[in-house]
Design a protein around this motif. Structure first.
Motif, PDB file in Angstrom:
ATOM      1  N   ARG A  18       0.815  -1.213   0.000  1.00  0.00           N
ATOM      2  CA  ARG A  18       0.000   0.000   0.000  1.00  0.00           C
ATOM      3  C   ARG A  18       0.847   1.260   0.000  1.00  0.00           C
ATOM      4  N   TRP A  22       4.368   6.029  -2.254  1.00  0.00           N
ATOM      5  CA  TRP A  22       4.298   7.080  -1.228  1.00  0.00           C
ATOM      6  C   TRP A  22       5.701   7.567  -0.864  1.00  0.00           C
ATOM      7  N   GLU A  78      -1.185  11.223  -3.440  1.00  0.00           N
ATOM      8  CA  GLU A  78      -1.205  12.655  -3.110  1.00  0.00           C
ATOM      9  C   GLU A  78      -1.227  13.512  -4.368  1.00  0.00           C
ATOM     10  N   ASP A 281      -5.906   5.730  -3.857  1.00  0.00           N
ATOM     11  CA  ASP A 281      -5.657   4.986  -2.621  1.00  0.00           C
ATOM     12  C   ASP A 281      -6.991   4.372  -2.197  1.00  0.00           C
ATOM     13  N   ASP A 283      -7.866   2.081  -0.133  1.00  0.00           N
ATOM     14  CA  ASP A 283      -8.072   1.865   1.300  1.00  0.00           C
ATOM     15  C   ASP A 283      -8.602   3.122   1.974  1.00  0.00           C
ATOM     16  N   ALA A 284      -8.023   4.266   1.610  1.00  0.00           N
ATOM     17  CA  ALA A 284      -8.476   5.534   2.203  1.00  0.00           C
ATOM     18  C   ALA A 284      -9.907   5.848   1.778  1.00  0.00           C
ATOM     19  N   ALA A 287     -12.376   3.311   3.405  1.00  0.00           N
ATOM     20  CA  ALA A 287     -12.499   3.498   4.850  1.00  0.00           C
ATOM     21  C   ALA A 287     -13.504   4.597   5.166  1.00  0.00           C
ATOM     22  N   THR A 288     -13.470   5.677   4.381  1.00  0.00           N
ATOM     23  CA  THR A 288     -14.409   6.782   4.602  1.00  0.00           C
ATOM     24  C   THR A 288     -15.830   6.398   4.206  1.00  0.00           C
ATOM     25  N   TRP A 496     -14.056  12.281  -0.577  1.00  0.00           N
ATOM     26  CA  TRP A 496     -14.163  11.263  -1.626  1.00  0.00           C
ATOM     27  C   TRP A 496     -15.573  11.197  -2.207  1.00  0.00           C
TER      28      TRP A 496
END
Length: 508
Positions: A18, A22, A78, A281, A283-284, A287-288, A496
């Motif tokens: 992951r 980065w 990013e 990403d 996962d990010a 998750a939200t 998101w």
């Protein structure tokens, strides 16, 4: 950019994929830099330094690991989503702007001085625009060395190097091998001549069916098509045309490119990555969205849903205008007519230019391009073409549009503004400014501008509460279905909301 040593080292020790892209791990005892998931033995703490970019590691004198190929890691999410100057600059560098226009051209596009741009990029990434572009050139050159039969001198200039000597020195420094050694070590290939094969890495998970289904439903005949698990697309690039076949697999997307001019490899790769949203990403995002009970079941069942973006910002803007208040099928029919009218105009122009004595005819005094091309068939042999440019659309006759007068005038105004540089729809565009300029055009409202911001400019936080399909999807999930109430509810999905929008469309 500050990197937390402990967090980075834990990611390296666990080989966490992951974090690929980065940051990069440099080992002082071997002078090699790797991606965090490199399968090699974890280096000792005292021998490790972390860098925010491959260019920064190269600048510090480290060479790329031959085992994990850190230059092929997914891009940092990013730079994929950030709307500030550094994020915009990184997207433009990825699209090859520095190679085509130099650092002055990059700074001019962004509206800042070269000095200020260099200072900001160095502070965030440990390297300035030239070093970042140089790292990308090295990767482009390696791909061409390993996947084509082009001469090494041709590859040097196709990858953007100013001289063969600069090319040789850079490849030797980054890969610890001369270009000829890289070519000697390439695996035996049984591939069609003229095709460049490469793998586009991404962060798992990727929900492949939703991505391909979305694109297939909106595919324009002659420009794009789906064949099983493969998406085919025609491209219009800075130096010529190309076709690409993209086949998603586990951890990467297999790409087969055929280009009229190999100088377009870097922008072609960048645009394919944007189209499939490969630098996201997941996962990010999940998750939200998964924290909302209304979306939790869908996120659990289908993790990694992406926002299909665009290879051409102008094309997506035209699609958005044509798609106003009509069905997807109706929009496809209208756009197909527009494309065919453009092809007919091109054929008439080509026939006229080919007449004896014309500049483009054999024996005439027209110029020709000496830029290297991939050997084999032409880029358009698959029958697919790229979408017409803004300048070409602006010149089409009224009969080419097949739509109400007001909408035709909107598309003309859009095409003229983009062709004149008054509206920027490139990946490095200022999102707020582009949306404001779009809204100034007659016939473009909030829905159209928002759709363009999401799919063309890459804004991850767009929401379209007035969209009928969005409201139907919300109602199916037990959410508020009125625009105002739904917009208020969607605040919990920031930053998101574009990804939530895709899920609501799927639920409608």
């Amino acid at each position: 950019m500050e990197l937390d040593f402990e967090r980075c080292y834990r990611a390296v020790d666990s080989r966490d994929q992951r974090f690929d892209g980065w940051f990069f791990t440099a080992v002082t005892s071997t002078r090699i830099y790797c991606r965090p998931s490199c399968p090699a033995i974890t280096p000792k703490r005292e021998n490790v330094t972390f860098y925010p970019s491959a260019a920064a590691a190269q600048r510090a004198g480290f060479r790329a690991c031959k085992r994990c190929r850190p230059d092929a890691a997914p891009g940092s999410p990013e730079w994929d989503v950030r709307a500030d100057l550094v994020g915009r600059a990184m997207r433009l560098i990825g699209d090859g702007v520095v190679d085509r226009e130099g650092v002055p051209g990059l700074a001019s596009r962004l509206g800042y001085t070269e000095r200020h741009l260099h200072r900001l990029l160095t502070a965030e990434l440990g390297a300035g625009p030239l070093a970042l572009a140089r790292a990308q050139r090295a990767q482009t050159a390696r791909i061409l060395i390993e996947t084509t039969d082009l001469g090494l001198a041709d590859i040097a200039f196709a990858a953007g190097f100013g001289s063969v000597r600069q090319f040789n020195d850079t490849i030797l420094q980054v890969y610890a091998q001369a270009p000829s050694q890289l070519r000697d070590r390439r695996p035996a290939r049984q591939t069609e001549s003229g095709t460049i094969h490469l793998r586009l890495a991404y962060r798992s998970p990727l929900h492949i069916p939703s991505l391909l289904d979305f694109l297939e439903l909106r595919a324009l005949p002659g420009v794009e098509e789906r064949s099983g698990a493969t998406y085919h697309r025609g491209l219009t690039l800075p130096h010529g045309t190309a076709t690409v076949a993209l086949t998603p697999a586990d951890r990467w997307v297999s790409a087969q490119l055929r280009m009229a001019d190999v100088r377009d490899l870097a922008p072609a790769v960048a645009r394919c990555r944007r189209l499939f949203d490969l630098d996201a990403d997941p996962d990010a995002v999940d998750a939200t969205l998964g924290a909302d009970p209304a979306l939790a079941a869908a996120v659990h069942a289908e993790p990694g849903v992406r926002v299909p973006r665009a290879v051409d910002g102008f094309e997506m803007a035209v699609r958005a205008v044509v798609g106003q208040q009509v069905s997807v099928t109706g929009a496809r029919t209208t756009l197909t007519r527009l494309i065919r009218a453009h092809q007919s105009a091109d054929l008439r122009t080509a026939s006229a230019e080919a007449l004896p004595g014309s500049a483009a005819a054999p024996g005439g005094d027209g110029s020709r391009s000496d830029s290297p091309a991939v050997p084999g068939r032409g880029a358009s042999d698959s029958g697919l073409i790229g979408f017409p440019t803004a300048a070409a659309v602006a010149e089409l006759p009224d009969s080419a549009f097949g739509m109400p007068v007001a909408r035709r005038q909107t598309i003309r105004a859009l095409a003229e503004a983009v062709a004149a540089g008054k509206i920027d729809l490139d990946p490095g565009a200022d999102r707020d400014e582009s949306v404001a300029r779009l809204l100034e055009l007659p016939g473009i409202g909030a829905w159209t501008a928002g759709y363009v911001a999401m799919r063309a400019i890459g804004d991850p936080d767009v929401f379209l509460p007035t969209d009928l399909a969005v409201r139907r999807g919300a109602a199916a999930l037990g959410l508020p279905a009125t625009p105002k109430a739904l917009a208020e509810y969607a605040e919990r999905w920031r930053p998101w909301r574009s990804y939530a929008l895709i899920r609501l469309w799927k639920s409608s």
